[in-house]
Write a protein that holds these residues in place. Sequence first.
Motif, PDB file in Angstrom:
ATOM      1  N   ALA A 155       0.469  -1.627  -0.237  1.00 48.59           N
ATOM      2  CA  ALA A 155       0.340  -0.124   0.297  1.00 48.59           C
ATOM      3  C   ALA A 155       1.259   1.551  -0.134  1.00 48.59           C
ATOM      4  O   ALA A 155       0.523   2.187  -0.778  1.00 48.59           O
ATOM      5  CB  ALA A 155      -0.436   0.598   1.059  1.00 48.59           C
ATOM      6  N   VAL A 156       1.517   1.359   0.545  1.00 52.04           N
ATOM      7  CA  VAL A 156       2.845   2.229   0.624  1.00 52.04           C
ATOM      8  C   VAL A 156       3.536   2.741   0.335  1.00 52.04           C
ATOM      9  O   VAL A 156       3.718   3.528  -1.059  1.00 52.04           O
ATOM     10  CB  VAL A 156       3.821   2.087   2.195  1.00 52.04           C
ATOM     11  N   LEU A 157       4.419   1.672  -1.377  1.00 49.84           N
ATOM     12  CA  LEU A 157       4.893   1.743  -2.168  1.00 49.84           C
ATOM     13  C   LEU A 157       4.067   2.842  -3.004  1.00 49.84           C
ATOM     14  O   LEU A 157       4.271   2.748  -4.218  1.00 49.84           O
ATOM     15  CB  LEU A 157       5.570   0.686  -2.322  1.00 49.84           C
ATOM     16  N   ARG A 176       3.191  18.485  -0.046  1.00 50.12           N
ATOM     17  CA  ARG A 176       2.939  18.345   1.466  1.00 50.12           C
ATOM     18  C   ARG A 176       1.079  17.806   1.585  1.00 50.12           C
ATOM     19  O   ARG A 176       0.894  17.077   2.346  1.00 50.12           O
ATOM     20  CB  ARG A 176       3.894  19.404   2.024  1.00 50.12           C
ATOM     21  N   SER A 177       0.761  18.397   1.122  1.00 52.35           N
ATOM     22  CA  SER A 177      -0.792  18.447   1.953  1.00 52.35           C
ATOM     23  C   SER A 177      -1.617  17.224   0.990  1.00 52.35           C
ATOM     24  O   SER A 177      -1.795  16.577   1.807  1.00 52.35           O
ATOM     25  CB  SER A 177      -1.514  19.867   0.597  1.00 52.35           C
ATOM     26  N   HIS A 181      -2.821  14.001   3.218  1.00 53.89           N
ATOM     27  CA  HIS A 181      -4.093  13.512   3.110  1.00 53.89           C
ATOM     28  C   HIS A 181      -4.125  12.101   3.328  1.00 53.89           C
ATOM     29  O   HIS A 181      -4.848  11.078   3.134  1.00 53.89           O
ATOM     30  CB  HIS A 181      -5.300  14.041   1.705  1.00 53.89           C
ATOM     31  N   TYR A 182      -3.019  11.521   2.589  1.00 51.49           N
ATOM     32  CA  TYR A 182      -2.674  10.342   2.046  1.00 51.49           C
ATOM     33  C   TYR A 182      -2.912   9.005   3.913  1.00 51.49           C
ATOM     34  O   TYR A 182      -3.839   8.240   3.724  1.00 51.49           O
ATOM     35  CB  TYR A 182      -1.715   9.920   1.566  1.00 51.49           C
ATOM     36  N   VAL A 200       2.091  12.227  13.376  1.00 51.26           N
ATOM     37  CA  VAL A 200       1.807  13.152  12.593  1.00 51.26           C
ATOM     38  C   VAL A 200       2.039  13.301  11.402  1.00 51.26           C
ATOM     39  O   VAL A 200       3.103  12.279  10.173  1.00 51.26           O
ATOM     40  CB  VAL A 200       2.549  14.308  13.030  1.00 51.26           C
ATOM     41  N   PRO A 201       0.554  12.834  10.547  1.00 50.54           N
ATOM     42  CA  PRO A 201       1.057  12.526   8.925  1.00 50.54           C
ATOM     43  C   PRO A 201       1.352  13.479   8.345  1.00 50.54           C
ATOM     44  O   PRO A 201       1.471  12.923   7.616  1.00 50.54           O
ATOM     45  CB  PRO A 201      -1.052  12.626   8.652  1.00 50.54           C
ATOM     46  N   CYS A 202       1.565  14.745   8.811  1.00 47.36           N
ATOM     47  CA  CYS A 202       2.603  15.726   8.270  1.00 47.36           C
ATOM     48  C   CYS A 202       3.381  16.358   8.330  1.00 47.36           C
ATOM     49  O   CYS A 202       4.525  16.407   7.570  1.00 47.36           O
ATOM     50  CB  CYS A 202       1.604  17.486   7.889  1.00 47.36           C
ATOM     51  N   GLY A 203       3.690  14.416   9.028  1.00 48.38           N
ATOM     52  CA  GLY A 203       5.161  14.653   9.395  1.00 48.38           C
ATOM     53  C   GLY A 203       6.179  15.520  10.754  1.00 48.38           C
ATOM     54  O   GLY A 203       5.548  16.719  10.760  1.00 48.38           O
TER      55      GLY A 203
END
Length: 228
Positions: A155-157, A176-177, A181-182, A200-203
């Motif tokens: 899924a990530v790849l 980045r946005s 969202h992913y 933290v999904p935005c890193g």
Amino acid sequence: MVQQARAARTRQLLMRAAAQTFAEEGFVAASLSTISSRAGVSSGALHFHFESKQVLARAVEETAARAISRITRQAEASDVSLLQRLVDATHALMHSLEADVVVRAGFELAGTTPRRSEALDLRGQWQHWVEQLLVAAAAKGELADGIGPEEACAAVLAATVGFEVLGSTDPRWVARSTLRHYWEFMLPRLAPQDTLPALVPCGTAPAPAPACPGAGAVSVCPHPQETD
């Protein structure tokens, strides 16, 4: 010493000009005359530093491979969970694709058809790191029940390589946005529920834009400067 500095500068100019040309035209269509003209140097200077287009392509790929290694090493050295390291590394990779033509060109060369026999496999390098990290995450109980490292890796790849390919013509795919969202969508499926508030999904790594307001619920990670 001055001559050595000038030679190093010329080499860098040629490599970046080659990267720009490979990224725009692909390896087969790119010509050495276009590359030397774009770098503002003579054909003789190009051949002095790089004896062929193959050698130039290899130099671009090796530089891009080192950039990927730096990204993954920095993620491994960070004091966060393994899944957060993955999130942070994907953000760093997408930013490199957006900001650095040499990294972009390295991936473009990896997808060249027909494939050069001696080409470096940058996607394979990224895949290996993601696989290893997710195996370790599973062993530490950082993956949700019923989620194995193989399916998580797929899924990530699929997403990150897809963003890379689409981003070669539309930079919104490596923004980045888009990646935020992913991860907002994916983390609740990958991680145990009790670990989500800390992810933290935005890193968490520093970025050119203002830093994310901090760890919190996965669905809330705004960057005020972003528009969706």
